[in-house]
Motif scaffolding. Structure first.
Motif, short mmCIF file in Angstrom:
data_model
loop_
_atom_site.label_atom_id
_atom_site.label_comp_id
_atom_site.label_asym_id
_atom_site.label_seq_id
_atom_site.Cartn_x
_atom_site.Cartn_y
_atom_site.Cartn_z
N MET A 177 -41.30 38.30 -94.84
CA MET A 177 -41.52 38.61 -93.43
C MET A 177 -42.01 37.40 -92.65
O MET A 177 -41.77 37.29 -91.44
N HIS A 178 -42.67 36.48 -93.31
CA HIS A 178 -43.15 35.27 -92.62
C HIS A 178 -41.97 34.46 -92.11
O HIS A 178 -41.95 34.02 -90.95
N TRP A 179 -40.99 34.28 -92.96
CA TRP A 179 -39.77 33.56 -92.54
C TRP A 179 -39.07 34.31 -91.41
O TRP A 179 -38.70 33.72 -90.39
N PHE A 180 -38.88 35.62 -91.60
CA PHE A 180 -38.11 36.39 -90.63
C PHE A 180 -38.79 36.42 -89.26
O PHE A 180 -38.16 36.16 -88.23
N LEU A 181 -40.07 36.72 -89.24
CA LEU A 181 -40.77 36.83 -87.96
C LEU A 181 -40.97 35.47 -87.30
O LEU A 181 -41.06 35.39 -86.07
N SER A 182 -41.00 34.41 -88.10
CA SER A 182 -41.13 33.06 -87.55
C SER A 182 -39.81 32.55 -86.98
O SER A 182 -39.78 31.97 -85.88
N ASP A 183 -38.72 32.76 -87.71
CA ASP A 183 -37.43 32.21 -87.31
C ASP A 183 -36.64 33.11 -86.38
O ASP A 183 -35.74 32.64 -85.67
N PHE A 195 -46.77 44.56 -88.56
CA PHE A 195 -47.25 43.34 -89.20
C PHE A 195 -48.18 42.50 -88.32
O PHE A 195 -48.61 41.43 -88.74
N THR A 196 -48.48 42.97 -87.13
CA THR A 196 -49.33 42.30 -86.16
C THR A 196 -48.68 41.00 -85.68
O THR A 196 -47.59 40.64 -86.13
N GLU A 197 -49.38 40.28 -84.84
CA GLU A 197 -48.86 39.00 -84.32
C GLU A 197 -49.47 37.81 -85.05
O GLU A 197 -49.31 36.67 -84.62
N ASP A 198 -50.13 38.06 -86.14
CA ASP A 198 -50.82 37.02 -86.90
C ASP A 198 -49.93 36.50 -88.04
O ASP A 198 -49.66 37.23 -89.00
N PRO A 199 -49.47 35.24 -87.98
CA PRO A 199 -48.62 34.70 -89.05
C PRO A 199 -49.29 34.73 -90.42
O PRO A 199 -48.59 34.80 -91.45
N ALA A 200 -50.61 34.69 -90.46
CA ALA A 200 -51.30 34.76 -91.75
C ALA A 200 -51.07 36.13 -92.41
O ALA A 200 -50.92 36.22 -93.63
N ILE A 201 -51.00 37.18 -91.59
CA ILE A 201 -50.71 38.52 -92.11
C ILE A 201 -49.26 38.59 -92.58
O ILE A 201 -48.96 39.18 -93.63
N TRP A 202 -48.36 37.97 -91.84
CA TRP A 202 -46.96 37.97 -92.24
C TRP A 202 -46.80 37.40 -93.65
O TRP A 202 -46.05 37.93 -94.47
N LYS A 203 -47.52 36.31 -93.90
CA LYS A 203 -47.41 35.66 -95.21
C LYS A 203 -48.12 36.46 -96.30
O LYS A 203 -47.62 36.58 -97.42
N GLU A 204 -49.28 37.01 -95.95
CA GLU A 204 -50.06 37.78 -96.93
C GLU A 204 -49.28 38.98 -97.44
O GLU A 204 -49.44 39.39 -98.60
#
Length: 293
Positions: A177-183, A195-204
């Motif tokens: 999800m980190h890749w998807f929500l970032s890209d 997943f909230t707007e926090d990239p740290a949560i996306w990765k976790e």
């Protein structure tokens, strides 16, 4: 109700008809409360259903989490899967879990882990072997199952070691999800409520980042015509698994779209059951061989 759940319900009508053609008698034990509402932990009461052969002992167990973009679904829709797996000598637990927008991913995974712990503690009375627990899920449910298989912390927090024998991921979403929500911020916007707007949560909560020293084997079933984001995330996940020497069994389904990857389980003689049962048998055999000395 979103389009995903609507299509599943249409197929359910046909499933109910097919269910009348039972061969092996099974037990259906429904609406078992496995977690009470807890405002301090921000989780609601949730229940599960158990399907098992009427005469069974020490059978492998599958705990299943449904899909629905983390925002829809209910356990009753998947009675057909529980019944069919039980007739194939696999005790099956179908689980409800918190959904967005009321709840976010952390609560969902916490409840999913509690379902597995409940299964570990109680499944023997339904004929299941607590040492042969497999987790499974379609789409968003596959994401939850993959997190439980790759992150032991969800069980350690409850005082347990990870009890999972293997994971069966059916066209899983959210593997990265980190890749998807970032890209793809535009396409991913609708998932921020989960997943909230926090990239740290996306990765976790992206299992791809937790494959180091991964010991629990995973079976991935992918449809040829599934969503491009799922195709790419599975590709990335497989590559990372190879780098980390994690055990992945991969099966490709020609012509299958995303929703038919789960509705194909309406037909008991298909490739899906063959692949899932073979994976369970292989991993269960390894366990039995390892404990027979």
């Amino acid at each position: 109700m979103n389009l995903f759940s609507s299509r599943i319900l249409i197929m359910l009508v046909f499933a109910c008809f097919l269910s009348s053609c039972a061969f092996q008698p099974i037990r259906r034990t429904k609406d078992i409360t496995f977690v009470e509402a807890n405002s301090s932990e921000e989780i609601p009461m949730e229940q599960l259903n158990v399907f098992s052969p009427k005469k069974s002992e020490n059978l492998p167990v599958m705990v299943f989490f449904y899909g629905g973009s983390w925002e829809s679904g209910r356990k009753e829709i998947y009675d057909f899967l529980g019944s069919r797996m039980a007739r194939k000598e696999v005790v099956t637990v179908i689980v409800d879990y918190p959904l967005s927008p009321e709840y976010q991913i952390e609560s969902m995974v916490e409840v999913a882990a509690k379902a597995v712990v409940w299964t570990k503690k109680n499944i023997q009375q339904y004929g299941g072997d607590p040492n042969q627990i497999f987790v499974s899920g379609h789409s968003a449910g596959g994401h939850l199952a993959s997190l439980l298989a790759t992150k032991d912390e969800y069980f350690e927090e409850s005082g347990y070691s990870n009890p999972i024998k293997g994971a069966i991921l059916i066209d899983p979403a959210g593997l990265d999800m980190h890749w998807f929500l970032s890209d793809y911020p535009k396409e991913g916007r609708k998932y921020l409520k989960t997943f909230t707007e926090d990239p740290a949560i996306w990765k976790e909560f992206s299992p791809i980042y937790f494959l180091e020293d991964q010991e629990i084997p995973m079976l991935i079933l992918e449809g040829e015509r599934t969503y491009p984001s799922i195709q790419e995330s599975i590709k990335r996940f497989k590559k990372k698994a190879e780098e980390e020497d994690a055990k992945i069994v991969y099966k490709f389904y020609e012509h299958k779209k995303h929703i038919p990857m789960i509705t194909q389980f309406l037909w008991t003689g298909g490739k899906a059951y063959e692949d899932v049962l073979q994976f369970i048998e292989n991993e269960s055999s390894e366990f039995k061989n390892a404990t027979s000395f």
